[in-house]
Design an enzyme around this catalytic site. Structure first.
Site, short mmCIF file in Angstrom:
data_model
loop_
_atom_site.label_atom_id
_atom_site.label_comp_id
_atom_site.label_asym_id
_atom_site.label_seq_id
_atom_site.Cartn_x
_atom_site.Cartn_y
_atom_site.Cartn_z
N HIS A 146 0.83 -1.19 0.00
CA HIS A 146 0.00 0.00 0.00
C HIS A 146 0.87 1.25 0.00
O HIS A 146 0.39 2.38 0.01
CB HIS A 146 -0.87 -0.05 1.26
CG HIS A 146 -2.11 0.74 1.16
ND1 HIS A 146 -2.32 1.87 1.90
CD2 HIS A 146 -3.22 0.57 0.42
CE1 HIS A 146 -3.51 2.35 1.61
NE2 HIS A 146 -4.07 1.60 0.72
N LYS A 148 3.33 4.29 -1.02
CA LYS A 148 3.40 5.22 -2.14
C LYS A 148 4.56 6.17 -1.90
O LYS A 148 4.47 7.04 -1.04
CB LYS A 148 2.12 6.05 -2.27
CG LYS A 148 0.83 5.24 -2.26
CD LYS A 148 -0.07 5.65 -1.12
CE LYS A 148 -1.09 4.60 -0.73
NZ LYS A 148 -1.71 3.83 -1.73
N ASP A 153 16.73 10.54 -8.45
CA ASP A 153 18.19 10.72 -8.47
C ASP A 153 18.82 10.44 -7.10
O ASP A 153 19.85 11.03 -6.75
CB ASP A 153 18.56 12.15 -8.92
CG ASP A 153 18.23 12.37 -10.39
OD1 ASP A 153 18.06 11.36 -11.12
OD2 ASP A 153 18.14 13.54 -10.81
N HIS A 360 -8.44 11.02 1.33
CA HIS A 360 -7.60 9.84 1.41
C HIS A 360 -6.42 10.10 2.34
O HIS A 360 -5.59 9.24 2.54
CB HIS A 360 -7.11 9.59 -0.02
CG HIS A 360 -6.59 8.26 -0.31
ND1 HIS A 360 -5.34 8.04 -0.79
CD2 HIS A 360 -7.16 7.03 -0.21
CE1 HIS A 360 -5.15 6.76 -0.98
NE2 HIS A 360 -6.23 6.12 -0.65
N LYS A 362 -3.73 10.70 5.24
CA LYS A 362 -3.45 9.94 6.46
C LYS A 362 -2.25 10.57 7.14
O LYS A 362 -1.12 10.34 6.75
CB LYS A 362 -3.14 8.49 6.08
CG LYS A 362 -4.31 7.81 5.38
CD LYS A 362 -3.91 6.49 4.78
CE LYS A 362 -5.07 5.83 4.07
NZ LYS A 362 -5.17 6.20 2.66
N ASP A 367 1.96 18.80 18.87
CA ASP A 367 2.78 19.98 19.14
C ASP A 367 4.26 19.66 18.98
O ASP A 367 5.08 20.57 18.88
CB ASP A 367 2.50 20.53 20.54
CG ASP A 367 2.55 19.45 21.60
OD1 ASP A 367 1.80 18.47 21.49
OD2 ASP A 367 3.36 19.58 22.53
#
Ligand SMILES: *[C@@H]1O[C@H](CO)[C@@H](O)[C@H](O)[C@H]1NC(C)=O
Ligand SMILES: *[C@@H]1O[C@H](CO)[C@@H](O)[C@H](O)[C@H]1NC(C)=O
Ligand SMILES: *[C@@H]1O[C@H](CO)[C@@H](O)[C@H](O)[C@H]1NC(C)=O
Ligand SMILES: *[C@@H]1O[C@H](CO)[C@@H](O)[C@H](O)[C@H]1NC(C)=O
Ligand SMILES: *[C@@H]1O[C@H](CO)[C@@H](O)[C@H](O)[C@H]1NC(C)=O
Ligand SMILES: *[C@@H]1O[C@H](CO)[C@@H](O)[C@H](O)[C@H]1NC(C)=O
Ligand SMILES: *[C@@H]1O[C@H](CO)[C@@H](O)[C@H](O)[C@H]1NC(C)=O
Ligand SMILES: *[C@@H]1O[C@H](CO)[C@@H](O)[C@H](O)[C@H]1NC(C)=O
Ligand SMILES: *[C@@H]1O[C@H](CO)[C@@H](O)[C@H](O)[C@H]1NC(C)=O
Ligand SMILES: *[C@@H]1O[C@H](CO)[C@@H](O)[C@H](O)[C@H]1NC(C)=O
Ligand SMILES: *[C@@H]1O[C@H](CO)[C@@H](O)[C@H](O)[C@H]1NC(C)=O
Ligand SMILES: *[C@@H]1O[C@H](CO)[C@@H](O)[C@H](O)[C@H]1NC(C)=O
Length: 447
Positions: A146, A148, A153, A360, A362, A367
């Site tokens: 899942h 991403k 470079d 979507h 997440k 603080d």
């Protein structure tokens, strides 16, 4: 092999010679996409648009790009949709093709089973020379990858909630971070890329333990100290599931709990779904680690908690019971505050696009730190799903004329949404359009 020997001493050296050596100097920007036709009014652009971030990254690429993504689906055609909002995705695909013409090495790790059944993006890129591995997470973990992220470079990184999907650019609300000129973090994330890549062969098995060259010493105990936009910052990447954490890699759940327990004043969470249970086994099993931590910091440390959770037409409305059970703990006299709001992206006239119009993103901001991840907070996202998280803490030194810290920036973004017309309290859900609140709520909130 000398590379191997040097690795463990790297961050120690960095820390003990702090006064002599400048910290590695990187820059970062928060990235988001706002679905079309979701006006926010003035002051709304709180971060760099995702499309711009991706195009800039692709424009910068000179030698290599490593992409880990659940699936690819960059054209409207993939879904049989003819809609102008797919153009940006199509531009991104064109850009990848042009990189291959310039002999840039393109490495793509993707998940099997895949969600994009009709996309030809990967075949098209493979024909033009991209190196592609389809990693069978179904077989390896009974889950999916899942994750991403992009590494350009070996020095620039994008990480966030966005799949390589045209809807991520124009139809889905996403949050991520772009870190530039930061080879130390890029190389560390590459090790996680390699944990996927090296399992791309038929019948591969997850090594246990992982060979020591996959290890890291950048983790929750010894985060990397870097300058991010001139402000000294501690940062590390976490990974899940635990079997994808070679030596020294902080497990994603541990990262989430660390950030929660480390807060001193507030914890703001933006999540697509919130279930203190498993989701993919029947019957579901109770899975309380994060729920416990939220209750604990709210009750024992009086941390102010805000949960902003997405609702869309496919939401399983039993989720609202769990959220309600948190919010009822609020007690002004005992200084306990757990607030919940539900965020709905209006569908408007975009009914032609399946599985779009949702939030979507997440992430969590406190603080003290930010956590930007790829996982929902329910059991399988930590036990079988491959994901990554970034934890970063900026110390707010010289308050005179400094840029806002990464915590302050993400907090501003959170508060914009929290205070927007798209967020409502749970008791105001009845009547809410484009959100499947009904079943779970009839009992609790009938007037
Ligand atoms: C960090 O610096 C880069 C490059 O100077 C700039 O583009 C970016 O907006 C800065 N990020 C933040 C969050 O201030
Ligand atoms: C926009 O920003 C200004 C200045 O910071 C503020 O006074 C105003 O209330 C903001 N408007 C909205 C709609 O948030
Ligand atoms: C990327 O490069 C193209 C052409 O080289 C240019 O038209 C475009 O504005 C650039 N995009 C960004 C985001 O820098
Ligand atoms: C898509 O829609 C546009 C305008 O509605 C139309 O001109 C075009 O021919 C359509 N393309 C396809 C492939 O159907
Ligand atoms: C790409 O590599 C091929 C084969 O090595 C070479 O013929 C071609 O000139 C290269 N193209 C560019 C743009 O460097
Ligand atoms: C990265 O470093 C290069 C060379 O020092 C500089 O030209 C570029 O502006 C930097 N990029 C960012 C986003 O800071
Ligand atoms: C993978 O395992 C299957 C079943 O055991 C076997 O038939 C197949 O030859 C193996 N493939 C490779 C590449 O080893
Ligand atoms: C670790 O070493 C093995 C054997 O040399 C190599 O195949 C693998 O790519 C290395 N992994 C990493 C993360 O460097
Ligand atoms: C409530 O708890 C917070 C966080 O510990 C603290 O800063 C604040 O002073 C407390 N307020 C009261 C009224 O005790
Ligand atoms: C939706 O996304 C925004 C960031 O773009 C975030 O601030 C907000 O909390 C998210 N809401 C939900 C319900 O996930
Ligand atoms: C969809 O609605 C938006 C405003 O809500 C409008 O600007 C746009 O033109 C509409 N598009 C179509 C195709 O009706
Ligand atoms: C979690 O997130 C993914 C997409 O990021 C979504 O497809 C899935 O339905 C979500 N919820 C659960 C409970 O798995």
């Amino acid at each position: 092999n000398s590379g191997k020997k040097m690795l463990p001493s790297f961050s120690l050296t960095l820390k003990s010679t702090l006064i002599l050596l400048p910290l590695p100097s990187c820059s970062f920007q928060l990235v988001e996409s706002l679905p079309w036709d979701m006006p926010y009014g003035p002051n709304s652009s709180a971060a760099k648009p995702l499309y711009q971030a991706w195009m800039e990254l692709l424009n910068m690429t000179q030698e290599s790009i490593h992409v880990a993504s659940y699936y690819w689906s960059l054209t409207g055609e993939d879904l049989g949709v003819n809609d102008t909002s797919s153009k940006q995705g199509e531009d991104v695909l064109k850009k990848f093709k042009s990189l291959l013409l310039k002999n840039v090495s393109v490495f793509i790790a993707t998940s099997v089973p895949s969600k994009a059944k009709h996309s030809t993006d990967l075949e098209v890129l493979e024909k033009r020379g991209a190196h592609i591995k389809r990693i069978n997470f179904g077989q390896l973990t009974q889950g999916v990858m899942h994750t991403k992220f992009w590494i350009v470079d070996m020095k620039h990184v994008f990480l966030g909630s966005a799949n390589i999907d045209w809807r991520a650019l124009t139809q889905v609300k996403e949050v991520g971070v772009l870190i530039s000129n930061c080879s130390c973090l890029a190389k560390d994330l590459w090790k996680t890329f390699k944990t996927y890549w090296d399992l791309g062969e038929a019948n591969a098995t997850i090594p246990f333990p992982w060979p020591s060259n996959y290890s890291t010493n950048i983790n929750s105990h010894s985060p990397l100290e870097v300058q991010l936009n001139g402000t000294s910052t501690e940062a590390y990447f976490s990974a899940s599931p635990a079997s994808f954490c070679p030596g020294g890699r902080t497990f994603d759940l541990v990262a989430v709990l660390d950030v929660l327990y480390d807060a001193e004043k507030f914890v703001y969470v933006s999540m697509m779904d919130y279930f203190p249970t498993s989701r993919f086994r029947h019957p579901p099993r109770y899975w309380p680690p994060i729920d416990n931590a939220l209750r604990s910091v709210a009750l024992h440390q009086n941390i102010h908690i805000r949960l902003l959770i997405n609702c869309w037409v496919h939401t399983d409305s039993s989720m609202f019971r769990f959220l309600e059970s948190l919010s009822v703990l609020s007690d002004q006299h005992a200084n306990i505050t757990i607030e919940v709001k539900i965020f709905t992206v209006p569908v408007g006239n975009h009914t032609n696009i399946p599985f779009a119009r949702l939030n979507h993103s997440k992430y969590m901001v406190t603080d003290k730190a930010v956590y930007i991840g790829t996982s929902n907070w329910s059991e399988e996202y930590f036990s079988i799903t491959a994901g990554v998280g970034l934890v970063a803490k900026q110390s707010s030194t010289d308050a005179t004329k400094r840029n806002p810290t990464i915590q302050e920036q993400l907090r501003a973004l959170f508060e914009r949404d929290w205070n927007s017309k798209y967020s409502v309290k749970m008791e105001d859900l009845p009547g809410q359009k484009d959100c499947a609140w009904e079943d779970g709520f009839k009992s609790s909130f009938k007037s």
